[in-house]
Design a protein around this motif. Structure first.
Motif, PDB file in Angstrom:
ATOM      1  N   LEU A 195       0.811  -1.217   0.000  1.00  0.00           N
ATOM      2  CA  LEU A 195       0.000   0.000   0.000  1.00  0.00           C
ATOM      3  C   LEU A 195       0.843   1.264   0.000  1.00  0.00           C
ATOM      4  CD1 LEU A 195      -2.750  -0.992   2.609  1.00  0.00           C
ATOM      5  CD2 LEU A 195      -2.985  -0.910   0.124  1.00  0.00           C
ATOM      6  N   PHE A 196       1.897   1.294   0.821  1.00  0.00           N
ATOM      7  CA  PHE A 196       2.643   2.528   1.046  1.00  0.00           C
ATOM      8  C   PHE A 196       4.069   2.513   0.497  1.00  0.00           C
ATOM      9  CE2 PHE A 196      -0.498   2.148   4.432  1.00  0.00           C
ATOM     10  CZ  PHE A 196      -1.078   3.402   4.445  1.00  0.00           C
ATOM     11  N   GLY A 197       4.563   1.342   0.077  1.00  0.00           N
ATOM     12  CA  GLY A 197       5.961   1.225  -0.322  1.00  0.00           C
ATOM     13  C   GLY A 197       6.309   2.006  -1.580  1.00  0.00           C
ATOM     14  N   ILE A 198       7.303   2.886  -1.467  1.00  0.00           N
ATOM     15  CA  ILE A 198       7.791   3.687  -2.595  1.00  0.00           C
ATOM     16  C   ILE A 198       9.178   3.173  -2.965  1.00  0.00           C
ATOM     17  CG2 ILE A 198       8.256   6.033  -3.440  1.00  0.00           C
ATOM     18  CD1 ILE A 198       6.663   6.957  -0.855  1.00  0.00           C
ATOM     19  N   GLU A 199       9.303   2.537  -4.111  1.00  0.00           N
ATOM     20  CA  GLU A 199      10.597   2.005  -4.528  1.00  0.00           C
ATOM     21  C   GLU A 199      11.394   3.108  -5.222  1.00  0.00           C
ATOM     22  OE1 GLU A 199      11.950  -0.941  -7.937  1.00  0.00           O
ATOM     23  OE2 GLU A 199      11.018  -2.063  -6.274  1.00  0.00           O
ATOM     24  N   LEU A 200      12.569   3.407  -4.657  1.00  0.00           N
ATOM     25  CA  LEU A 200      13.441   4.459  -5.193  1.00  0.00           C
ATOM     26  C   LEU A 200      14.667   3.845  -5.849  1.00  0.00           C
ATOM     27  CD1 LEU A 200      13.403   7.045  -2.243  1.00  0.00           C
ATOM     28  CD2 LEU A 200      12.062   7.118  -4.346  1.00  0.00           C
ATOM     29  N   GLU A 201      15.046   4.415  -6.969  1.00  0.00           N
ATOM     30  CA  GLU A 201      16.287   4.029  -7.634  1.00  0.00           C
ATOM     31  C   GLU A 201      17.287   5.160  -7.426  1.00  0.00           C
ATOM     32  OE1 GLU A 201      17.258   3.790 -12.189  1.00  0.00           O
ATOM     33  OE2 GLU A 201      16.280   1.919 -11.594  1.00  0.00           O
ATOM     34  N   ASN A 202      18.368   4.860  -6.697  1.00  0.00           N
ATOM     35  CA  ASN A 202      19.352   5.878  -6.332  1.00  0.00           C
ATOM     36  C   ASN A 202      20.579   5.818  -7.235  1.00  0.00           C
ATOM     37  OD1 ASN A 202      17.691   6.475  -4.044  1.00  0.00           O
ATOM     38  ND2 ASN A 202      18.655   4.779  -2.945  1.00  0.00           N
ATOM     39  N   THR A 203      21.035   6.982  -7.637  1.00  0.00           N
ATOM     40  CA  THR A 203      22.275   7.101  -8.411  1.00  0.00           C
ATOM     41  C   THR A 203      23.223   8.031  -7.666  1.00  0.00           C
ATOM     42  OG1 THR A 203      21.079   6.814 -10.500  1.00  0.00           O
ATOM     43  CG2 THR A 203      23.295   7.752 -10.624  1.00  0.00           C
ATOM     44  N   VAL A 204      24.406   7.501  -7.307  1.00  0.00           N
ATOM     45  CA  VAL A 204      25.382   8.280  -6.543  1.00  0.00           C
ATOM     46  C   VAL A 204      26.616   8.472  -7.418  1.00  0.00           C
ATOM     47  CG1 VAL A 204      26.799   8.381  -4.456  1.00  0.00           C
ATOM     48  CG2 VAL A 204      24.525   7.322  -4.379  1.00  0.00           C
TER      49      VAL A 204
END
Length: 509
Positions: A233-242
């Motif tokens: 319901l609440f999970g926000i999948e983020l793709e991080n680039t460093v």
């Protein structure tokens, strides 16, 4: 000695009934029961206006042959039965009875406030907003503890089950004593008291995060359904680039993470934020310092996060509280402080610009389909206006204007009511039926009033239907409009948005 007597029973006359004067009245009643089917204990036999007792002495009463005795009594099977369902008028019902009837018959829930049990407004407001997440509320109400042993997460789930059930069926304010006690036991930080023994004000976002964590560990789905309801319901999948800002030859690092909420930073190094989108953009990118393997020293890296998977519900926290250092110059002590700045937020929020390129491609399909639907709707509205103009011209030709006006008003009212029903159905229907567009609609807000982070007052604002919202100020519940919700943007001591919950919009025909 036996004599023959008569018995008058209602409209029935029983003649020549044998009465043995040597027996008692109870024996005579048994004889009558065989003839009339009136139970012995229901019979009343009278002579000269007096009721004969079971142990009465018949010879001494002067009953002779041919005497007519009176009898009252109802035969078995002919009694007046208590109705299985007692009809009650609405005004005679308790609030709980009214709430139950409305919920069962019409699917309508009477709003119930929560009493403040000592600085528990942070919890009351958070719970009322979480209740608007229908899937979470239903899962908690249906929760079954099938696993043996003690577990703190199960304690919170069971307490929430009772609380959400009561909120649906109480129909009036009540004290959430069981839930508060469970929360203070499971999360001791919420049991903190001051020097006078009074419970301290707590942070609504901390309450929100702790509750979701407890529910996440207790509300499990099957593998086919996704395994984790809260994350679903609440999970926000983020793709991080460093990337290394000091060495562009160093390959960028790509990672993924899942969060249950996003942050809207308000103070950007003295560069004020005016809109939710601006603060969200800052929170998803920024600089940090860490060790570089290529440079063999600490270096400045730039981190940028993009949304790779959309949640059903988007929770955004306005970062209004921060730790303020002690200032001898200003004569202030160190402690939490609040940013009062005016930061606007929309009714419908577009996440498209915050998504990965891959996700945007899938959103483009839904957005194009949405554009076509909007064009069709605009054409229908224009055609409707043409009909209205034609009707108005007919009125000028001498028709009864008042009657025509009433018809037009009633028609518009019916259309508006139907539009609200359709809009609500589209907003709260199960996800997975339509196409994603990246659009989210606001359904709940937690606000904080006051300048102190350790004090002040929290209130919950929850969407009800159409343009109508409910304001939950502890045990007080009132109705407000959407414009009043969007005015909760801060800028002073008034209620200021602290948590916003949006629901994903999908588009279908």
């Amino acid at each position: 000695m036996s004599i023959l007597v008569n018995i008058k029973w209602n409209k029935t006359q029983l003649n020549d009934i044998e009465l043995d004067t040597n027996q008692d009245v109870l024996t005579f009643k048994t004889q009558i029961y065989a003839m009339t089917n009136v139970p012995v204990d229901k019979q009343k036999i009278m002579f000269k206006g007096k009721i004969l007792k079971d142990d009465s002495d018949l010879p001494s009463m002067g009953i002779t042959a041919g005497t007519t005795l009176m009898m009252m009594g109802t035969p078995e099977g002919g009694e007046l039965k208590k109705p299985e369902v007692v009809q009650k008028f609405v005004e005679d019902m308790t609030p709980e009875e009214r709430a139950k009837i409305l919920h069962e018959k019409l699917g309508v829930t009477l709003p119930a406030g929560l009493e403040n049990l000592g600085n528990t407004c942070y919890m009351n407001s958070t719970v009322q907003c979480l209740k608007r997440v229908n899937e979470l509320k239903d899962a908690l109400k249906n929760y079954q503890d099938n696993q043996p042993g003690y577990d703190q997460n199960k304690v919170m789930a069971m307490a929430a089950k009772k609380l959400f059930t009561d909120l649906d069926f109480k129909g009036e304010p009540f004290a959430p004593m069981n839930f508060v006690q469970a929360m203070r036991m499971v999360f001791p930080q919420f049991d903190e008291v001051d020097d006078h023994g009074h419970h301290k004000q707590q942070d609504a976002e901390e309450c929100y995060s702790n509750l979701l964590t407890a529910f996440k560990n207790s509300l499990k789905l099957s593998e086919e359904e996704g395994g984790d309801l809260v994350e679903k319901l609440f999970g926000i999948e983020l793709e991080n680039t460093v990337t290394n800002s000091e060495n562009k030859d160093e390959p960028p690092q790509h990672t993924k993470e899942t969060q249950l909420r996003l942050s809207c930073h308000i103070d950007n190094n003295n560069n004020p934020i005016n809109h939710l989108a601006e603060g969200l953009k800052i929170s998803l990118c920024g600089d940090m310092e860490k060790f570089s393997d290529t440079l063999q020293r600490n270096a400045v890296y730039h981190k940028e996060s993009k949304i790779n998977k959309l949640p059903s519900y988007l929770t955004i926290q306005f970062v209004r509280f921060y730790w303020k250092k002690e200032s001898t110059l200003q004569g202030t002590k160190a402690g939490k402080a609040k940013i009062l700045r005016n930061v606007t937020f929309p009714k419908v929020f577009d996440l498209y610009d915050f998504c990965t390129d891959e996700l945007r491609k899938s959103l483009d399909l839904g957005r194009e389909f949405e554009r076509k639907l909007r064009e069709e709707e605009d054409n229908r509205r224009l055609q409707g206006k043409d009909v209205e103009m034609a009707d108005e011209s007919k009125q000028d030709d001498g028709k009864d204007k008042e009657e025509e006006k009433k018809l037009v008003i009633n028609k518009k009212k019916a259309q508006q009511e139907e539009e609200i029903k359709v809009s609500d159905a589209m907003l709260y229907r199960p996800h997975g039926i339509g196409l994603d567009t990246g659009h989210y609609q606001l359904i709940a807000v937690v606000t904080h009033k006051g300048r102190s982070a350790d004090g002040g007052h929290y209130v919950g604002w929850v969407h009800q239907s159409g343009d109508d919202w409910l304001q939950y100020d502890d045990d007080l519940v009132s109705t407000v409009k959407t414009d009043e919700i969007l005015a909760l943007r801060g800028g002073g001591d008034w209620h200021t948005a602290y948590l916003c919950i949006y629901r994903k919009l999908e588009v279908t025909k």
